[in-house]
Design a protein around this motif. Sequence first.
Motif, mmCIF file in Angstrom:
data_model
loop_
_atom_site.group_PDB
_atom_site.id
_atom_site.type_symbol
_atom_site.label_atom_id
_atom_site.label_comp_id
_atom_site.label_asym_id
_atom_site.label_seq_id
_atom_site.Cartn_x
_atom_site.Cartn_y
_atom_site.Cartn_z
ATOM 1 N N ASP A 177 72.123 61.243 25.309
ATOM 2 C CA ASP A 177 71.627 59.867 25.814
ATOM 3 C C ASP A 177 71.898 60.106 27.346
ATOM 4 O O ASP A 177 72.940 60.333 27.948
ATOM 5 N N HIS A 178 70.823 59.686 28.209
ATOM 6 C CA HIS A 178 70.738 59.867 29.498
ATOM 7 C C HIS A 178 71.399 58.964 30.170
ATOM 8 O O HIS A 178 71.789 59.035 31.347
ATOM 9 N N THR A 179 71.912 57.769 29.656
ATOM 10 C CA THR A 179 72.642 56.883 30.172
ATOM 11 C C THR A 179 74.051 57.118 29.925
ATOM 12 O O THR A 179 74.941 56.475 30.686
ATOM 13 N N ARG A 180 74.394 58.048 29.267
ATOM 14 C CA ARG A 180 75.958 58.303 29.078
ATOM 15 C C ARG A 180 76.405 59.747 29.698
ATOM 16 O O ARG A 180 77.704 59.950 29.777
ATOM 17 N N CYS A 181 75.549 60.447 30.034
ATOM 18 C CA CYS A 181 75.968 61.802 30.465
ATOM 19 C C CYS A 181 76.749 61.354 32.025
ATOM 20 O O CYS A 181 76.445 60.180 32.458
ATOM 21 N N GLU A 182 77.141 62.299 32.640
ATOM 22 C CA GLU A 182 78.154 62.055 34.010
ATOM 23 C C GLU A 182 77.046 61.619 35.051
ATOM 24 O O GLU A 182 77.326 60.530 35.674
ATOM 25 N N PHE A 183 76.090 62.285 35.279
ATOM 26 C CA PHE A 183 75.102 61.818 36.294
ATOM 27 C C PHE A 183 74.366 60.603 35.929
ATOM 28 O O PHE A 183 73.896 59.757 36.848
ATOM 29 N N GLY A 184 74.057 60.399 34.754
ATOM 30 C CA GLY A 184 73.283 59.079 34.136
ATOM 31 C C GLY A 184 74.023 57.810 34.649
ATOM 32 O O GLY A 184 73.769 57.025 35.012
ATOM 33 N N ASN A 185 75.583 58.068 34.138
ATOM 34 C CA ASN A 185 76.385 57.014 34.248
ATOM 35 C C ASN A 185 76.419 56.522 35.757
ATOM 36 O O ASN A 185 76.418 55.332 36.297
ATOM 37 N N TRP A 186 76.514 57.516 36.666
ATOM 38 C CA TRP A 186 76.454 57.596 38.185
ATOM 39 C C TRP A 186 75.422 56.686 38.719
ATOM 40 O O TRP A 186 75.362 55.882 39.393
ATOM 41 N N LEU A 187 74.020 57.094 38.265
ATOM 42 C CA LEU A 187 72.793 56.419 38.480
ATOM 43 C C LEU A 187 72.807 54.861 38.330
ATOM 44 O O LEU A 187 72.337 54.171 39.033
ATOM 45 N N LEU A 188 73.472 54.621 36.911
ATOM 46 C CA LEU A 188 73.395 53.175 36.648
ATOM 47 C C LEU A 188 74.316 52.512 37.421
ATOM 48 O O LEU A 188 74.139 51.317 37.826
ATOM 49 N N GLU A 189 75.661 52.858 37.573
ATOM 50 C CA GLU A 189 76.813 52.254 38.372
ATOM 51 C C GLU A 189 77.013 52.212 39.550
ATOM 52 O O GLU A 189 77.230 51.265 40.188
ATOM 53 N N GLN A 190 76.710 53.372 40.253
ATOM 54 C CA GLN A 190 77.128 53.635 41.699
ATOM 55 C C GLN A 190 75.724 53.895 42.698
ATOM 56 O O GLN A 190 75.978 53.485 43.886
ATOM 57 N N ALA A 191 74.887 54.509 42.295
ATOM 58 C CA ALA A 191 73.765 54.835 43.020
ATOM 59 C C ALA A 191 73.027 53.824 43.897
ATOM 60 O O ALA A 191 72.858 53.791 44.829
ATOM 61 N N PRO A 192 72.853 52.295 43.179
ATOM 62 C CA PRO A 192 72.400 51.335 43.580
ATOM 63 C C PRO A 192 73.118 50.963 45.025
ATOM 64 O O PRO A 192 72.542 50.263 45.880
ATOM 65 N N GLN A 193 74.298 51.143 44.962
ATOM 66 C CA GLN A 193 75.137 50.461 46.146
ATOM 67 C C GLN A 193 75.134 51.704 47.546
ATOM 68 O O GLN A 193 75.303 51.352 48.471
ATOM 69 N N LEU A 194 74.664 53.157 47.042
ATOM 70 C CA LEU A 194 74.348 53.858 48.168
ATOM 71 C C LEU A 194 73.175 54.127 48.753
ATOM 72 O O LEU A 194 72.719 54.526 49.702
ATOM 73 N N ILE A 195 71.977 53.865 47.929
ATOM 74 C CA ILE A 195 70.502 54.202 48.208
ATOM 75 C C ILE A 195 69.631 52.826 48.312
ATOM 76 O O ILE A 195 69.683 51.693 47.160
ATOM 77 N N ARG A 196 69.302 52.567 49.603
ATOM 78 C CA ARG A 196 68.622 51.443 49.580
ATOM 79 C C ARG A 196 67.165 51.608 49.078
ATOM 80 O O ARG A 196 66.499 50.431 48.638
ATOM 81 N N ARG A 198 64.855 51.593 46.235
ATOM 82 C CA ARG A 198 64.988 51.515 44.736
ATOM 83 C C ARG A 198 63.851 52.539 44.318
ATOM 84 O O ARG A 198 64.053 52.742 43.145
ATOM 85 N N SER A 199 62.813 52.492 44.954
ATOM 86 C CA SER A 199 61.653 53.522 44.321
ATOM 87 C C SER A 199 62.259 55.035 44.223
ATOM 88 O O SER A 199 61.768 55.629 43.276
ATOM 89 N N HIS A 200 63.224 55.325 45.074
ATOM 90 C CA HIS A 200 63.920 56.679 45.107
ATOM 91 C C HIS A 200 64.787 56.609 43.830
ATOM 92 O O HIS A 200 64.832 57.742 43.053
ATOM 93 N N ILE A 201 65.500 55.853 43.448
ATOM 94 C CA ILE A 201 66.458 55.562 42.405
ATOM 95 C C ILE A 201 65.530 55.794 41.073
ATOM 96 O O ILE A 201 65.919 56.624 40.218
ATOM 97 N N GLU A 202 64.451 55.018 41.068
ATOM 98 C CA GLU A 202 63.514 55.092 39.942
ATOM 99 C C GLU A 202 62.907 56.333 39.786
ATOM 100 O O GLU A 202 62.680 56.874 38.529
ATOM 101 N N GLN A 203 62.440 57.223 40.611
ATOM 102 C CA GLN A 203 62.004 58.329 40.759
ATOM 103 C C GLN A 203 63.033 59.300 39.970
ATOM 104 O O GLN A 203 62.734 60.305 39.063
#
Length: 426
Positions: A177-196, A198-203
């Motif tokens: 599950d791409h939302t449950r691996c360690e990196f996927g969890n970081w993408l969902l929970e913490q990345a939006p706070q560090l990366i302005r 949004r298109s980069h996060i989506e990519q």
Amino acid sequence: MKVWNEVETKALVMRLLQEFDERLLDTPMDELLVVDSISVSWRELMRCLQDAVQHHHHLHCHELIERLGADNTPFMLFIHEFGILKNHLVRLSLERDALDEVRTIFALFDELEDEFAGVYLKHFIARLGLRNHLRLSHIQTLSEKNILVYFESHLVWTDQLIKAVEQRNPDLMPELDHTRCEFGNWLLEQAPQLIRDRSHIEQISSIHKSMHDVVNEVRARMQQPRANGPLYALLKKTETYSLELGNEISLLNSIIIMSVYNKDPLTGFLNRRFLDRVLINQMEIAKATETAFSLVMFDIDHFKKLNDKHGHQVGDRALEHVAAIVRETLRQSDLVFRYGGEEFLVILPSTHLESARGLAERLRQRLEEQPLAMGARLIPVTASFGVTEVAPSGYLVIDNSLLREVMAECDGRLYMAKHRGRNRVV
């Protein structure tokens, strides 16, 4: 192999090969099928089939495919050439309207292709395991990992995948599950706070999800019959996504470095004292992601004369002016250092030489086109640029000697730009 064990199949293959051999004598075809850097002759392909039929084994076939697999010859290229032989045998049967023979030939070559794919898969898994181990070792070497800890966890995840496929054991598969691996969890929970952006996060999320989709297909295919070819193709695709993901994570890491490291108060760029540490880390990252990066060193032209003529206050304004244009031109992930009084160094992650030169030329043009405005006065401010690429294949050991060598090459190109008249890129 079921088809090989049938007496009728053996007789059919021997007869068709003999007929084909006779036709080769009458109308010679190109003797060699060139497969990458390996030359495979028609005779060698035919002997492969004859050995299997006559001696109940595929020793020559395995020797041939082992050689090609070990030399990293593309599997589909070889299968294409092997398919040419199949088509010639089918044509001989069609000339007699022997449709049963055609069906037997197709079944026979399907089994052969799966067996050959199994040999290729074995070699690829071994090489992938080694490459993944080396990538992991380079990330583990980093003095400061920041968010590269998530690339490290991803490489551990990949190691689990390799072991699962090697043993054909679905129970050994990593988190699917791409939302449950360690990196996927970081993408969902913490990345939006560090990366302005949004298109980069989506990519990055898209790459990550695509990779998990492929690995889910690996899981579905793993215990199916004749799965060697599909598994080989899926693992190659997985590695491609993995390297893309590593590059994206390294770019994010650069953004974090630019935001948290101490900076020169006048220009807002990184202090030179961090350069060695950051450059060593970038070399390790380049090894881990198998992607080159580039360095750009540039110097404001005739800066001493500008200071002497207009004063140090104008000199400071010129530095701020250059810094603003640099920020407008470069990517958020590019690492900019104030290297000297009027000299700057830029690390361009995941950037080859041609792209780096193009970026340096854009920066040069913008500086030339935007003079420094001091009231009614317009003061020309130009710069000279030296550019060099640092390819991970070009070094084995990362040490201070390598750093001096890389910096000296870039500095030498900057010197050439000045020697050739300044306001240019070399």
